[in-house]
Design an enzyme around this catalytic site. Structure first.
Site, PDB file in Angstrom:
ATOM      1  CB  SER A 149      -1.158  -0.114   1.235  1.00 18.55           C
ATOM      2  OG  SER A 149      -0.976   1.443   1.603  1.00 18.55           O
ATOM      3  CE1 TYR A 162      -3.796   0.664   4.283  1.00 17.30           C
ATOM      4  CE2 TYR A 162      -5.085  -1.151   4.380  1.00 17.30           C
ATOM      5  CZ  TYR A 162      -4.754  -0.451   3.480  1.00 17.30           C
ATOM      6  OH  TYR A 162      -4.565  -0.711   2.448  1.00 17.30           O
TER       7      TYR A 162
HETATM    8  P1  NAP Z   1     -12.166  -4.926  -0.751  1.00 17.23           P
HETATM    9  O1  NAP Z   1     -13.120  -4.469  -1.428  1.00 17.23           O
HETATM   10  O2  NAP Z   1     -12.841  -4.352   1.060  1.00 17.23           O
HETATM   11  O3  NAP Z   1     -12.153  -6.637  -0.692  1.00 17.23           O
HETATM   12  C1  NAP Z   1     -11.449  -7.052   0.519  1.00 17.23           C
HETATM   13  C2  NAP Z   1     -11.032  -8.439   0.285  1.00 17.23           C
HETATM   14  O4  NAP Z   1     -11.055  -9.673   1.245  1.00 17.23           O
HETATM   15  C3  NAP Z   1     -13.311  -9.289   0.053  1.00 17.23           C
HETATM   16  O5  NAP Z   1     -13.313  -9.928  -0.712  1.00 17.23           O
HETATM   17  C4  NAP Z   1     -12.862  -9.162   1.620  1.00 17.23           C
HETATM   18  O6  NAP Z   1     -14.228 -10.300   2.103  1.00 17.23           O
HETATM   19  C5  NAP Z   1     -11.935 -10.376   1.658  1.00 17.23           C
HETATM   20  N1  NAP Z   1     -11.149 -10.569   2.977  1.00 17.23           N
HETATM   21  C6  NAP Z   1     -10.998  -9.502   3.806  1.00 17.23           C
HETATM   22  N2  NAP Z   1     -10.932 -10.523   5.332  1.00 17.23           N
HETATM   23  C7  NAP Z   1     -10.681 -11.350   5.119  1.00 17.23           C
HETATM   24  C8  NAP Z   1     -10.325 -12.912   5.589  1.00 17.23           C
HETATM   25  N3  NAP Z   1      -9.696 -12.227   6.878  1.00 17.23           N
HETATM   26  N4  NAP Z   1     -10.750 -13.699   4.565  1.00 17.23           N
HETATM   27  C9  NAP Z   1     -10.633 -13.697   3.816  1.00 17.23           C
HETATM   28  N5  NAP Z   1     -11.109 -12.507   3.126  1.00 17.23           N
HETATM   29  C10 NAP Z   1     -11.529 -11.795   3.719  1.00 17.23           C
HETATM   30  O7  NAP Z   1     -10.337  -4.211  -0.815  1.00 17.23           O
HETATM   31  P2  NAP Z   1      -9.541  -3.879  -2.324  1.00 17.23           P
HETATM   32  O8  NAP Z   1      -9.880  -2.418  -2.210  1.00 17.23           O
HETATM   33  O9  NAP Z   1      -9.800  -4.723  -3.497  1.00 17.23           O
HETATM   34  O10 NAP Z   1      -8.157  -4.051  -1.549  1.00 17.23           O
HETATM   35  C11 NAP Z   1      -7.092  -5.533  -1.842  1.00 17.23           C
HETATM   36  C12 NAP Z   1      -5.840  -5.052  -1.221  1.00 17.23           C
HETATM   37  O11 NAP Z   1      -5.708  -4.631  -1.667  1.00 17.23           O
HETATM   38  C13 NAP Z   1      -6.411  -5.509  -0.003  1.00 17.23           C
HETATM   39  O12 NAP Z   1      -4.955  -5.313   0.835  1.00 17.23           O
HETATM   40  C14 NAP Z   1      -6.069  -3.921   0.579  1.00 17.23           C
HETATM   41  O13 NAP Z   1      -4.911  -3.638   1.727  1.00 17.23           O
HETATM   42  C15 NAP Z   1      -4.910  -3.189  -1.045  1.00 17.23           C
HETATM   43  N6  NAP Z   1      -4.829  -1.900  -1.013  1.00 17.23           N
HETATM   44  C16 NAP Z   1      -5.820  -1.437  -1.327  1.00 17.23           C
HETATM   45  C17 NAP Z   1      -6.051   0.289  -2.129  1.00 17.23           C
HETATM   46  C18 NAP Z   1      -7.022   0.784  -2.444  1.00 17.23           C
HETATM   47  O14 NAP Z   1      -6.869   2.091  -2.744  1.00 17.23           O
HETATM   48  N7  NAP Z   1      -8.666  -0.306  -2.179  1.00 17.23           N
HETATM   49  C19 NAP Z   1      -5.243   0.541  -1.682  1.00 17.23           C
HETATM   50  C20 NAP Z   1      -3.855  -0.273  -1.753  1.00 17.23           C
HETATM   51  C21 NAP Z   1      -3.812  -1.736  -1.424  1.00 17.23           C
HETATM   52  P3  NAP Z   1     -15.197  -9.277   2.524  1.00 17.23           P
HETATM   53  O15 NAP Z   1     -16.301  -9.060   1.273  1.00 17.23           O
HETATM   54  O16 NAP Z   1     -16.218 -11.386   2.762  1.00 17.23           O
HETATM   55  O17 NAP Z   1     -14.252  -8.806   3.602  1.00 17.23           O
HETATM   56  C1  GCO Z   2      -7.273   4.734   2.605  1.00 16.25           C
HETATM   57  C2  GCO Z   2      -7.393   3.981   1.936  1.00 16.25           C
HETATM   58  C3  GCO Z   2      -5.461   3.116   1.909  1.00 16.25           C
HETATM   59  C4  GCO Z   2      -5.715   2.666   0.023  1.00 16.25           C
HETATM   60  C5  GCO Z   2      -3.995   2.149   0.141  1.00 16.25           C
HETATM   61  C6  GCO Z   2      -3.677   3.315  -0.760  1.00 16.25           C
HETATM   62  O1  GCO Z   2      -7.804   5.275   3.880  1.00 16.25           O
HETATM   63  O2  GCO Z   2      -6.020   6.053   3.337  1.00 16.25           O
HETATM   64  O3  GCO Z   2      -7.811   3.216   1.647  1.00 16.25           O
HETATM   65  O4  GCO Z   2      -5.757   2.844   2.677  1.00 16.25           O
HETATM   66  O5  GCO Z   2      -6.878   1.655   0.715  1.00 16.25           O
HETATM   67  O6  GCO Z   2      -3.937   1.847   1.454  1.00 16.25           O
HETATM   68  O7  GCO Z   2      -2.148   2.840  -0.945  1.00 16.25           O
END
Ligand code: NAP
Ligand code: GCO
Ligand code: CA
Length: 269
Positions: A149, A162
């Site tokens: 992230s 986080y």
């Molecule tokens: P999201 O839309 O919240 O999806 C997260 C997924 O993980 C959902 O399918 C969720 O299932 C599943 N999950 C959560 N807890 C779990 C557990 N204990 N066991 C199995 N599955 C679980 O998140 P996203 O934005 O796609 O993010 C995916 C990854 O990218 C995460 O690691 C997040 O930190 C990272 N990330 C996101 C962003 C961003 O801007 N979106 C940026 C950087 C990094 P449920 O729906 O059942 O909870």
């Molecule tokens: C926040 C956002 C970020 C993104 C991502 C950025 O609340 O700042 O959720 O944490 O998810 O991790 O890279």
């Protein structure tokens, strides 16, 4: 005839486990892997989400394998990996994607809430990686991609747990690289910028007067690309790190952020 260089990006015959990939970033990455020939395996906590995910993959012509599993439960994860090895095949590619976030000021966050975020975002990648590495060693190769992230590098208000987890995940990535590189296992990270998924929906919600959420405008001003990313923006980097094209890349966190980490922010007009 010389092997065509593009073959290095093929994932033909590979089994890829993407955790938490019913939707969002995991789903985007898994669909790209499938288009490159991989067999897709994913898990979610609830059967209804696994079913929804299976239907979404099917809509894209992908016959995925979906399982219910909480990635923080070591016994369940070990049983899942054994079941996948029996029903699908030994895992060649693991993407530790499942993750949660809690946006709470630190002094108002309970230790239990802090632990819950660390459990999913850091302990679980340890648990799942530990479960798949033996099979990768036996096979003579493996790819582990940890979804880090911006918070692996930067802090911001309300995301202490986080950021601590994602900072730790960067170092876990480097440690798996250090410990298992000699077995031809490459462990790298992808550091997405701000991506439009359900996880960030609260940061993009339209205001009652129809204006953009202040955080939405803030992020657009902090991103040289002047936009939020999409899961599709992560597909190329993920395929690269999952393929033979990156066999000498190890311990890297590849930031896919539209330039955020390089940019001090839009200067006042
Ligand atoms: P999201 O839309 O919240 O999806 C997260 C997924 O993980 C959902 O399918 C969720 O299932 C599943 N999950 C959560 N807890 C779990 C557990 N204990 N066991 C199995 N599955 C679980 O998140 P996203 O934005 O796609 O993010 C995916 C990854 O990218 C995460 O690691 C997040 O930190 C990272 N990330 C996101 C962003 C961003 O801007 N979106 C940026 C950087 C990094 P449920 O729906 O059942 O909870
Ligand atoms: C926040 C956002 C970020 C993104 C991502 C950025 O609340 O700042 O959720 O944490 O998810 O991790 O890279
Ligand atoms: Ca969720």
């Amino acid at each position: 005839m010389e092997k065509n260089f593009l073959q290095n990006f093929s994932l033909e015959g590979k089994v890829a486990l993407v955790t938490g990939a019913s939707y969002g970033i995991g789903f985007g990455i898994a669909t790209a892997f499938a288009q490159c020939g991989a067999t897709i395996v994913f898990n979610d906590i609830k059967q209804e989400l696994v079913d929804k995910g299976l239907a979404a993959y099917k809509e894209k012509g992908i016959e995925a394998h979906g399982y219910v599993c909480d990635v923080t439960d070591e016994a369940a994860v070990n049983a899942l990996v054994a079941r996948i090895e029996k029903e699908v095949g030994v895992i060649d590619i693991l993407v530790n994607n499942a993750g949660i976030i809690k946006r709470i000021p630190m002094t108002e966050m309970s230790a239990a809430e802090f632990r819950q975020v660390i459990d999913v975002d850091l302990n679980a990648p340890f648990i799942v990686s530990k479960a798949v590495i033996p099979g990768m060693i036996k096979k003579g190769h493996g790819k582990i991609i940890n979804i880090c992230s911006m918070m692996s590098e930067l802090g911001r208000e309300t995301v202490s747990a986080y950021a601590a987890a994602k900072g730790g995940l960067k170092m876990l990535t480097r440690n798996i690289c250090s410990e298992y590189g000699e077995y031809n296992i490459q462990c790298n990270g992808i550091g997405p910028g701000y991506i439009a998924t359900p996880q960030t929906a609260p940061l993009r919600e339209r205001q009652p007067d129809g204006s953009r959420h202040p955080f939405d405008s803030f992020i657009v001003a902090k991103t040289p690309a002047a936009r939020w990313g999409t899961p599709e923006d992560l597909q190329g980097p993920a395929v690269f790190l999952a393929s033979d094209a990156s066999n000498f890349v190890n311990g890297l966190v590849l930031y896919v952020d539209g330039g955020i980490l390089a940019y001090i922010g839009k200067q006042p007009k």
